[in-house]
Design an enzyme around this catalytic site. Structure first.
Site, short mmCIF file in Angstrom:
data_model
loop_
_atom_site.label_atom_id
_atom_site.label_comp_id
_atom_site.label_asym_id
_atom_site.label_seq_id
_atom_site.Cartn_x
_atom_site.Cartn_y
_atom_site.Cartn_z
N ASP A 86 -0.72 -0.44 -4.87
CA ASP A 86 -2.05 0.48 -4.78
C ASP A 86 -1.87 1.72 -4.48
O ASP A 86 -1.72 1.97 -3.04
CB ASP A 86 -2.29 -0.99 -3.59
CG ASP A 86 -4.45 0.27 -3.61
OD1 ASP A 86 -4.54 0.33 -4.31
OD2 ASP A 86 -5.53 -0.67 -2.62
N LYS B 148 -13.21 -5.83 -7.79
CA LYS B 148 -13.63 -6.10 -6.22
C LYS B 148 -14.68 -6.86 -6.62
O LYS B 148 -15.74 -5.57 -6.52
CB LYS B 148 -12.96 -5.40 -5.50
CG LYS B 148 -11.52 -5.11 -5.31
CD LYS B 148 -10.84 -3.32 -4.65
CE LYS B 148 -10.01 -3.34 -4.39
NZ LYS B 148 -9.37 -2.34 -3.53
N GLU C 298 -1.38 0.55 -9.31
CA GLU C 298 -3.51 0.33 -9.25
C GLU C 298 -3.20 2.17 -9.10
O GLU C 298 -3.34 2.59 -7.83
CB GLU C 298 -3.46 0.15 -7.81
CG GLU C 298 -4.02 -1.47 -8.30
CD GLU C 298 -4.16 -2.51 -7.38
OE1 GLU C 298 -5.51 -2.14 -6.41
OE2 GLU C 298 -3.63 -3.25 -6.41
N LYS D 35 0.63 -1.44 -0.15
CA LYS D 35 0.15 -0.30 0.13
C LYS D 35 1.18 1.56 -0.05
O LYS D 35 1.75 1.00 1.05
CB LYS D 35 -0.74 -0.07 1.04
CG LYS D 35 -2.64 -0.72 1.19
CD LYS D 35 -3.13 -0.36 0.65
CE LYS D 35 -4.20 -1.42 0.33
NZ LYS D 35 -5.36 -0.93 -0.80
N ASP E 112 -8.46 0.48 -10.93
CA ASP E 112 -8.78 -0.10 -10.07
C ASP E 112 -10.08 0.96 -9.77
O ASP E 112 -11.48 0.16 -10.19
CB ASP E 112 -8.24 -0.16 -8.98
CG ASP E 112 -9.06 -1.28 -7.17
OD1 ASP E 112 -10.26 -1.02 -7.57
OD2 ASP E 112 -8.58 -0.37 -6.62
#
Length: 333
Positions: A171, A245, A200, A143, A223
Site C-alpha cells: 500500500d 473501505k 495499491e 505499508k 484504492d
C-alpha cells in the site's frame, strides 16, 4: 415502535500511530443503536481524520437528521443512500439497518492480511503460520512509501526471499513519483514480482500507476480512485483489484454494487478497514465473509487501539468497553 440512540466514543490509540503526517492519539466516532419490534441493530460512524470528506461534528448532525427521518417512518436504506456525500454516515446507518432486518449474516471469519511490522523474528513466525487463502496463497500486507523507496524494495525482497510461499499486498497511498516507483522496482528481482499480489496506487496519478504496472509487470489495485467522481470499475491491463473501505466509500448498497462490478470485470474486491472499533471490524468481517468470501480482507488494525468496544474481536486480549462507558449524545423520544 422504533427507538434510536447515538453514542459517542473515544478510544486511546497506541503510541506512534501516524496518518498522513498527523499523530492519532484517540479514535473517535459514533455508535448508532436501533430498536424495532424487539430487534436491535448497531452501526458505527467513524470519519477517519485526513481521509474522510466529513468530520465528526458534521457526521453527528447528519446522523441525528437521518434517524429523525427514520423515527417518522422513513426507510433507513433510503436515508443512508441519500448520504452519499457523507460516506461514514451512509455506511454506519446502513449497517445498523441491515442488522435490524437480519440482512447482515452473523458468520464472520477472523482471517485477514496481517500488517508486516515489529520484531523480525516474531513477524517471520507469524507469517509462516498463516493459513492459505482460496487461491493457496499466504497473504500479508506491507505499508510502503513512508521512507525511501529503495529501502521498501529491499525490505519486500527480503520478506519474499525468506518465505517462498508468501504473497504480499503493498500500500503506497499514491506516495511515489515515477522515479521513486522505478527505484523500488529495481530492488525487487523479476522472479519475485509475481508474488506481489498488487500495489495499491503506487503513484500520484492513475496514468503514472498504469505506467508503473506496464513497465515493471507488478500488478496494481485501485484504492483512492474508487472513491473519486467518475471512476468506473473495469478490466485494465495490470490492474488486479479494487480496495473497498466502506467507512470511506458509503452505504452497504454502494459497497455491494462495487463488489458486483469488480467481480463482473474479473477483478478481486478486497474489504479493508479504516481503523474502526472492534464493533465495526466484526461487521466488516461479516460483510467480507458474505460478499467476498474468496478474498482475504484487510482488517489487521485492532492492535492499533488500546481497547475494544461493545463486541469483541475473537481471541483479542484487549479490554472491552461496554455501552455504560459511552456518552449518549442523542436519543429518540
Amino acid at each position: 415502535m422504533r427507538r434510536a440512540t447515538v453514542y459517542r466514543y473515544s478510544l486511546p490509540m497506541e503510541a506512534g500511530v501516524v496518518l498522513r503526517n498527523q499523530r492519532l492519539k484517540t479514535r473517535d466516532g459514533l455508535l448508532v443503536s436501533l430498536w424495532q419490534d424487539d430487534k436491535t441493530g448497531w452501526g458505527e460512524i467513524a470519519p477517519l481524520p485526513g481521509f474522510s470528506q466529513e468530520d465528526l461534528p458534521h457526521a453527528q448532525e447528519a446522523a441525528r437528521h437521518g434517524l429523525s427521518q427514520w423515527m417518522q417512518g422513513a426507510s433507513l436504506t433510503a436515508v443512508a443512500s441519500a448520504f452519499s456525500a457523507l460516506p461514514s454516515v451512509a455506511f454506519g446507518l446502513s449497517c445498523a439497518d441491515a442488522e435490524l432486518r437480519d440482512e447482515l449474516p452473523q458468520v464472520l471469519s477472523t482471517r485477514c492480511a496481517p500488517l508486516c511490522h515489529g520484531d523480525p523474528n516474531e513477524l517471520y513466525a507469524r507469517l509462516g503460520a498463516l493459513p492459505a487463502d482460496a487461491h493457496g496463497r499466504k497473504v500479508a500486507k506491507v505499508k510502503v512509501g513512508l521512507y525511501e523507496s529503495v529501502g521498501d524494495g529491499l525490505n519486500v525482497s527480503m520478506l519474499l526471499e525468506a518465505l517462498p510461499d508468501l504473497h504480499l499486498r503493498l500500500d503506497a497511498n499514491r506516495s511515489w513519483t515515477p522515479v521513486k516507483a522505478a527505484g523500488f522496482a529495481r530492488h525487487v528481482a523479476p522472479e519475485l514480482r509475481s508474488r506481489i499480489t498488487f500495489i495499491e496506487e503506487p503513484c500520484l496519478t492513475r496514468e503514472q500507476s498504469r505506467d508503473f504496472a506496464r513497465l515493471t509487470g507488478i500488478a496494481i489495485a485501485w484504492d483512492e480512485s474508487v472513491r473519486e467522481a467518475g471512476f468506473t470499475v473495469q478490466a485494465e491491463p495490470g490492474v488486479a483489484a479494487i480496495i473497498i473501505k466502506p467507512t470511506l466509500t458509503g452505504s452497504l448498497m454502494r459497497c455491494r454494487q462495487l463488489i458486483a462490478q469488480a467481480h463482473a470485470a474479473g477483478l478481486e474486491a478486497v474489504i479493508s478497514s479504516s481503523i474502526e472499533s472492534s464493533l465495526g471490524l466484526t461487521q466488516l468481517a461479516r460483510i467480507a465473509q458474505w460478499l467476498t468470501p474468496d478474498a482475504v480482507p484487510g482488517l489487521d488494525t485492532l492492535d492499533l487501539m488500546q481497547a475494544q468496544l461493545i463486541r469483541c474481536w475473537p481471541n483479542s486480549a484487549l479490554p472491552l468497553r461496554d455501552v455504560s462507558a459511552l456518552e449518549v449524545i442523542w436519543q429518540s423520544k
